[in-house]
Every structure is written in C-alpha cells, then in structure tokens.
Write an enzyme that holds these catalytic residues in place. Sequence first.
Site, short mmCIF file in Angstrom:
data_model
loop_
_atom_site.label_atom_id
_atom_site.label_comp_id
_atom_site.label_asym_id
_atom_site.label_seq_id
_atom_site.Cartn_x
_atom_site.Cartn_y
_atom_site.Cartn_z
N ASN A 225 9.13 31.82 -5.73
CA ASN A 225 8.33 30.30 -5.48
C ASN A 225 7.01 30.51 -6.07
O ASN A 225 6.57 31.51 -6.74
CB ASN A 225 8.28 30.24 -4.01
CG ASN A 225 7.51 31.14 -3.36
OD1 ASN A 225 6.31 31.37 -3.51
ND2 ASN A 225 8.17 31.99 -2.50
N LYS A 354 7.31 24.95 14.32
CA LYS A 354 7.36 26.37 14.01
C LYS A 354 6.69 27.39 14.99
O LYS A 354 7.13 28.34 14.97
CB LYS A 354 6.79 26.47 12.52
CG LYS A 354 7.00 27.60 11.76
CD LYS A 354 6.78 27.49 10.48
CE LYS A 354 7.76 26.39 9.53
NZ LYS A 354 7.49 26.17 8.29
O1 C5P Z 1 9.85 29.32 8.00
P1 C5P Z 1 8.61 29.09 7.20
O2 C5P Z 1 8.76 29.80 5.35
O3 C5P Z 1 8.25 27.84 6.72
O4 C5P Z 1 7.65 29.98 7.75
C1 C5P Z 1 6.42 30.19 7.30
C2 C5P Z 1 5.52 31.51 7.96
O5 C5P Z 1 6.59 32.33 8.40
C3 C5P Z 1 4.57 32.03 7.20
O6 C5P Z 1 3.66 32.60 8.14
C4 C5P Z 1 5.40 33.17 6.29
O7 C5P Z 1 4.74 34.21 5.90
C5 C5P Z 1 6.33 33.43 7.50
N1 C5P Z 1 7.72 33.85 6.94
C6 C5P Z 1 7.87 35.36 7.09
N2 C5P Z 1 9.50 35.59 6.73
C7 C5P Z 1 10.27 34.78 6.10
C8 C5P Z 1 9.90 33.50 6.03
C9 C5P Z 1 8.46 33.20 6.46
O8 C5P Z 1 7.33 36.16 7.67
N3 C5P Z 1 11.33 35.17 5.67
#
Ligand code: C5P
Length: 420
Positions: A225, A354
């Site tokens: 990404n 979240k």
């Molecule tokens: O679910 P999402 O990606 O939107 O959540 C973002 C948060 O979760 C951020 O703090 C990111 O570092 C963490 N995250 C994580 N492991 C993942 C996906 C997101 O630690 N697989």
Amino acid sequence: MTHRRILLIIGGGIAAYKAIELVRLLRKAGHSVRCVLTRAGEQFVTPLTLAALSENKVYTYLFDLKDEVEMGHIQLSREADLVVVAPATADLLAKMAGGIADDLATTLLLATDKPVLAAPAMNVRMWLHPATQRNVATLRGDGVTVMTPDEGEMACGEYGPGRLPEPEAIKAAIETALAQGTVVQPLGGQPDFAPSRHRPLYGRRILVTAGPTHEPIDPVRYIANRSSGKQGFAIAAAAAEAGAEVLLVAGPVPLPTPPGVVRVDVETAREMAAEVEAGLPVDAAIMVAAVADWRAADTSAQKIKKDGSGEVPPLALAENPDILASVAKSAKRPPLLVGFAAETNDVIAHAQAKLARKGCDLIVANDVSADPMGGETNRVHIVSKAGVDSWDRLPKEAVARKLMEKIADELDTRVPLADD
Ligand code: C5P
C-alpha cells in the site's frame, strides 16, 4: 512551511563537511541559517562555502570590533529561533556543560535564551568516556537536546557510537525542536535521569510499528500500500527525544533510523506480528503501520510467466493476522495501546467503532481524503472512550510530539513510575 531562523555552530571534526549538506537542507526547507565556525571547524570547512550556501555572513572565532558594532554577540545568539551545534565535539560539549565562554561559539551558547540542539560527533572512546557522558547528562538536564550519535565505522577506523547523525536526521530533530517552539532552557536546570518537562517519557519502553508491509506473490511481485512510514518514524523519533526507550518495527521504507531508536526491519505482516510479540512487554505500543489486510494465499517460488493464452493467473488471498487486535487480547497487553485509522469518510464514527473492535485505548484517526498517504502533514482526531479531541492540520513531526505529550499524561495516570 513557516520560515524559521537557525544559528548553526560548526565545531571542528571530520564530520563538519556534513554541516554543509545540513545548511542546504535547511535552506531548501525555507529556513534562514546563520553559521558560526569555531577555530577548529575552520580547519574542515571554509567560511566561503557556508556563506555561499547559507546566503548569509559567516561568523568565525575571529570576533572583531566591526562585527560587534554590526551585530553584538548577544543579539546574534538571540535573534535565532533555535541554536544548533553540529558537529558538537567532545570539547564543545564539555565547554557547554561547564559554562565556559572562551570564543565566539561558546559565548553565544552561554548568552542565548533560545532552545539548543547538539548533534555530537567524536571518536567512540571519547563519546563513551565517563567525562563526556557526564557532560551530556548535565546538558540534557539543563534542557539542551543532545542527539544520540550514530553507530558505525569511524574516520579513525574504530567502530561504535560517535558518528554525526545524518544531515536528514539532524534536520528532522531541528523541525521537531522548532515545532516545540516555546521550549527554552530552564533557568534552574533539571535533574538528569528523571522524567522532566523535556523528557516526560524517561524510563518508559515504547514499541512503534510503521510503514507498509509487502506480501510476496512471487520472487518479483508483491501486494503493498502507499504508506510512506513518515508518521510512524516521526513518532518513534519523538518518543526517543522524550526520553523513552524505543523499539521501531518497520516495514520496507527508505527512511533513516531516528536517533536513539532501536529498529527492526520486516517485510510481511506475519514477520511484523512476530517482532511485535518478541518486543513485548512495553509500557505503550503505538501501531502506526499500514499492515496489508491480505497476502497471497500461495506464493510461487518462481516468477509467474505469461503463457500466451491470454488467461490471467488466479490470485487467491488469505487474511493477515490483525497485530493490533491480537496484542490487545494478549497476556502481555501494554497498559496503553494506541491504534491508527486512516479513513476517507465518516472518520470519527469509523474510529469509534475501531476502538471497540480492536480493543485499544486510543485511536488516532486521520482523514486521508484531502492529503493522501505520503504527505508531510496530518490532521488527526484522538478518539478514546472519554471523547474526541480534534487537532489542527500539523506537520507529522508536530503531530508526533503532541501525541507524546498525550501518551506521557495517559501513562502517568495508568502506570506511575516507581521512585527509586
Ligand atoms: O483495520 P485497520 O487496518 O483499519 O486498522 C488500523 C490499525 O490497526 C492501525 O493501528 C494498524 O497498525 C493496525 N493493524 C494491525 N494489523 C493489521 C491491520 C491493522 O496492527 N493486520
């Protein structure tokens, strides 16, 4: 970007050549720079080079009457927003710590009422010598920001800490110090090795994840990404400057390691999850990484080739571990767990959902609709059970610093430091 005035004192040492690049970076960022060369500094770089790059008069150890009439040394030391010493030699640090003012540079340093940042450079033995370490502790206690030198091979052939931090890292520390703005050296000094206004995270251990992850499809292709890692690295840098012991688990980004930060590089989400697990326990974990949600279910050992049939190869995906959510559930859950949420719409509502779903204490929600990932600024909302605090759009370094103040306050209420 706001135009700020920097007084750059260049000490003597082989690393003085890096000050030239620092001047160039600061000018490029729109700051004005006035250089002062010590007698030893003049052996390594010339006033002419610095004058050409800074587009300003360069002051040397020769402090003649004419200069005193044009601009007195008190005025010179106070018209700046920040005084930077780079390279700060062992001798300069010792004089600063002892309040010695026997040339122009040291007189300016004693006379200034502005924040001072020193980037040390010296031989490894000189840096590790108890006298230098004592001087650094004294200076930090006085409110001077002393960067930790880089480790590596030295001009003298020895190996270890003592190299001048890279100009980019010094510039980042300068931007952070400028963003702090109001910080001035406390008149009474501060005791060292204790939390203070300048080092509110002293004694804390903080884990930061940053950057994207790369999920291989075959040896040459991957899923990724647009995360630049800048916000996460700025947070790691701010945490270290606030006195914390910092572990940065970084996805693949070409950013320099912030001074004083221990960095572990990873590529995939699963590697990041393992390093985070290995890094616990900590007082606070700040998960800034944009972890890929999915990886290729099967990776090919060889490069996948077009076979000419026009048919596209199937790409099955598997879900990656949610690192934040699993840390929240783990037995080693840190007392303070901070997540990030990059959203393009309904930023606060999504962040509130979240917060509950991931089981963390704070969510830093950023609106990436106006300024996509990779920019220099961030507009964030700090979402917790207690409510929402929306900050103005700020440089990422300033967001990081403000977040450290918030984290220091939160930690103080959750895990008071033992006074031993
Ligand atoms: O679910 P999402 O990606 O939107 O959540 C973002 C948060 O979760 C951020 O703090 C990111 O570092 C963490 N995250 C994580 N492991 C993942 C996906 C997101 O630690 N697989």
